[in-house]
Design a protein around this motif. Sequence first.
Motif, PDB file in Angstrom:
ATOM      1  N   ILE A 261      -5.694  23.844 -80.748  1.00 58.48           N
ATOM      2  CA  ILE A 261      -4.475  23.168 -81.210  1.00 58.48           C
ATOM      3  C   ILE A 261      -3.839  23.963 -82.343  1.00 58.48           C
ATOM      4  O   ILE A 261      -2.615  24.104 -82.408  1.00 58.48           O
ATOM      5  CB  ILE A 261      -4.812  21.719 -81.644  1.00 58.48           C
ATOM      6  N   GLY A 262      -4.664  24.512 -83.218  1.00 65.12           N
ATOM      7  CA  GLY A 262      -4.142  25.256 -84.360  1.00 65.12           C
ATOM      8  C   GLY A 262      -3.409  26.526 -83.984  1.00 65.12           C
ATOM      9  O   GLY A 262      -2.530  26.975 -84.730  1.00 65.12           O
ATOM     10  N   MET A 263      -3.746  27.122 -82.846  1.00 64.01           N
ATOM     11  CA  MET A 263      -3.105  28.391 -82.471  1.00 64.01           C
ATOM     12  C   MET A 263      -2.057  28.234 -81.366  1.00 64.01           C
ATOM     13  O   MET A 263      -1.445  29.209 -80.949  1.00 64.01           O
ATOM     14  CB  MET A 263      -4.166  29.409 -82.053  1.00 64.01           C
ATOM     15  N   SER A 264      -1.821  27.007 -80.874  1.00 67.91           N
ATOM     16  CA  SER A 264      -0.892  26.805 -79.763  1.00 67.91           C
ATOM     17  C   SER A 264       0.561  26.763 -80.233  1.00 67.91           C
ATOM     18  O   SER A 264       0.854  26.609 -81.418  1.00 67.91           O
ATOM     19  CB  SER A 264      -1.235  25.513 -79.022  1.00 67.91           C
ATOM     20  N   LYS A 265       1.469  26.883 -79.281  1.00 64.14           N
ATOM     21  CA  LYS A 265       2.907  26.854 -79.571  1.00 64.14           C
ATOM     22  C   LYS A 265       3.348  25.451 -79.982  1.00 64.14           C
ATOM     23  O   LYS A 265       4.105  25.277 -80.927  1.00 64.14           O
ATOM     24  CB  LYS A 265       3.696  27.309 -78.335  1.00 64.14           C
ATOM     25  N   ALA A 266       2.864  24.433 -79.262  1.00 64.43           N
ATOM     26  CA  ALA A 266       3.198  23.041 -79.563  1.00 64.43           C
ATOM     27  C   ALA A 266       2.243  22.129 -78.813  1.00 64.43           C
ATOM     28  O   ALA A 266       1.592  22.542 -77.844  1.00 64.43           O
ATOM     29  CB  ALA A 266       4.641  22.727 -79.177  1.00 64.43           C
ATOM     30  N   VAL A 267       2.180  20.880 -79.256  1.00 62.41           N
ATOM     31  CA  VAL A 267       1.302  19.881 -78.660  1.00 62.41           C
ATOM     32  C   VAL A 267       2.140  18.681 -78.219  1.00 62.41           C
ATOM     33  O   VAL A 267       3.049  18.249 -78.941  1.00 62.41           O
ATOM     34  CB  VAL A 267       0.219  19.425 -79.668  1.00 62.41           C
ATOM     35  N   ILE A 268       1.831  18.177 -77.029  1.00 63.17           N
ATOM     36  CA  ILE A 268       2.431  16.931 -76.546  1.00 63.17           C
ATOM     37  C   ILE A 268       1.285  15.953 -76.346  1.00 63.17           C
ATOM     38  O   ILE A 268       0.341  16.236 -75.581  1.00 63.17           O
ATOM     39  CB  ILE A 268       3.196  17.125 -75.223  1.00 63.17           C
ATOM     40  N   SER A 269       1.326  14.818 -77.033  1.00 61.80           N
ATOM     41  CA  SER A 269       0.174  13.915 -76.969  1.00 61.80           C
ATOM     42  C   SER A 269       0.607  12.466 -77.027  1.00 61.80           C
ATOM     43  O   SER A 269       1.723  12.129 -77.438  1.00 61.80           O
ATOM     44  CB  SER A 269      -0.779  14.189 -78.131  1.00 61.80           C
ATOM     45  N   ASN A 270      -0.320  11.611 -76.613  1.00 64.43           N
ATOM     46  CA  ASN A 270      -0.203  10.189 -76.879  1.00 64.43           C
ATOM     47  C   ASN A 270      -0.654   9.933 -78.317  1.00 64.43           C
ATOM     48  O   ASN A 270      -1.048  10.857 -79.038  1.00 64.43           O
ATOM     49  CB  ASN A 270      -1.098   9.414 -75.905  1.00 64.43           C
ATOM     50  N   ASP A 271      -0.601   8.664 -78.726  1.00 61.61           N
ATOM     51  CA  ASP A 271      -1.149   8.268 -80.027  1.00 61.61           C
ATOM     52  C   ASP A 271      -2.665   8.308 -79.907  1.00 61.61           C
ATOM     53  O   ASP A 271      -3.290   7.373 -79.405  1.00 61.61           O
ATOM     54  CB  ASP A 271      -0.652   6.861 -80.374  1.00 61.61           C
ATOM     55  N   SER A 272      -3.253   9.410 -80.334  1.00 61.27           N
ATOM     56  CA  SER A 272      -4.685   9.634 -80.122  1.00 61.27           C
ATOM     57  C   SER A 272      -5.253  10.457 -81.270  1.00 61.27           C
ATOM     58  O   SER A 272      -4.513  10.924 -82.143  1.00 61.27           O
ATOM     59  CB  SER A 272      -4.902  10.381 -78.804  1.00 61.27           C
ATOM     60  N   GLY A 273      -6.553  10.668 -81.226  1.00 57.70           N
ATOM     61  CA  GLY A 273      -7.185  11.501 -82.249  1.00 57.70           C
ATOM     62  C   GLY A 273      -6.647  12.915 -82.256  1.00 57.70           C
ATOM     63  O   GLY A 273      -6.449  13.509 -83.326  1.00 57.70           O
ATOM     64  N   LEU A 274      -6.384  13.481 -81.082  1.00 54.59           N
ATOM     65  CA  LEU A 274      -5.869  14.846 -81.019  1.00 54.59           C
ATOM     66  C   LEU A 274      -4.467  14.939 -81.612  1.00 54.59           C
ATOM     67  O   LEU A 274      -4.091  15.983 -82.156  1.00 54.59           O
ATOM     68  CB  LEU A 274      -5.886  15.347 -79.572  1.00 54.59           C
TER      69      LEU A 274
END
Length: 346
Positions: A261-274
Amino acid sequence: MHSILIIAPNWIGDAVMTQPLLAQLKAQYPESKIDVLASTWVAPIYRACPEVHEVIEAKFEHKQLQWKLRKQLAKELASKNYQVCFVLPNSFKSAIIPWLANIPFRVGYRGELRFGFINLALDNPSKINRPPMVEHYLALSQLLSDEQAPSLASNPTPKLNVSSAANLAVQIKLQSAKIDPANTYVMCPGAEYGQTKRWPTSHFTQLAQRLIASNPNHQIILLGSKGDHALAQEIYSQAKQDVHIHNWCGSTSLDEAIALIGMSKAVISNDSGLMHIAAALKTPQAAIFGSSDPAHTPPLSSKAKVIWLNLPCSPCHKRICPLGHLKCLNDILPEQVFATLSTLQS
C-alpha cells in the motif's frame, strides 16, 4: 513512568487509530518503554509504530475467554514490572491480564463488568454522540496526571512506518510478476463487518477495466485476507481474467500489505482496516462508505477522498441492509470513483 503496556484492540482499523495515543504517551513520558500485547492478527500494525519497544503476540480468539492463556500471559508480564496498562478494548476478558499481572494503574473505558479490574476509567460515550476514534483513544492519556500534558498538533493523524524486510519482500514479488508499483492501483474489496460495507464486485470490476483502458501500463492488485480471496476472484473472473489484474488476497502477510500500500499509486477500498493503513501511510485513496459513518471512522489523510451518498437511511450500522436494497453502496457508480481518482495527488 518508565514502563507502559498497551492491550491492543482486536480490529486492524481500530489498532491504526491508536497510534496517536502511543505518540502522545511518548511525548508525556519520553524515557518510557511502550510495549503492546496484541493478537497475531493486529501485531503487524504495532511493528509499524515507531513508539513501540516490543510487540508481544498472543493467539487470542474472538469470543473465547482462553483462561489458561490469559493466566500464562499475566505471569510473564508480571515479571516486566509495568507501571501502567492501557486496556483499549471494552471487554471484560481484555482487563483480566493486567489485573492478574498486578499492574498498579489499569486505564480504560468503563465496560462490561470491569469494576475493580480497571481502576482509572472514563465513561464510554453514547452511540448517538460518538467522537472520532482517534480522539476516543487519545482521551485516555489524560487520566495519568493532574498536570497539563504536552499535546500533539491539532487533529493528530495516525502514522505508520514500513519495515525494510517487508519492503524487500514486496519488491521481490512485484519484480517476479513484472509489476511496476508506480503504475499500480490497489483495490481492497473486503470488509470484515459484512456486505453493508462492501462495494459490489461488479463495480470494482468496471472500475478496474476503466483504469486499465485509460492507461495500458496500469496494473490492479486485489488485496485482502484469505477470506477475501473469493470476492477478489469474482472481480478477476468478471474482468475475463485480464492479465493486468492480480488476486493477492490471502497471499501476503499484513506486514507485506502495509508495504505494498505504501508504494502503490493509489488505493480504492471499503471502510476497512486496509483503508486506515492507506491513510496512515499517506497513500492517495478513494474510500467508499455504505452503512458506516465517515464522521466517526474517516481515513485521516489529506490524500484521502471519502465517497458516501449520505442517504436518509444511513448510517444504519447494520450488517445486512434492513431495507433490502443496499442503495448506499449500489448507487455509488464506478464512473464516480474513477472521477474521484483523477483528482488525487500522488
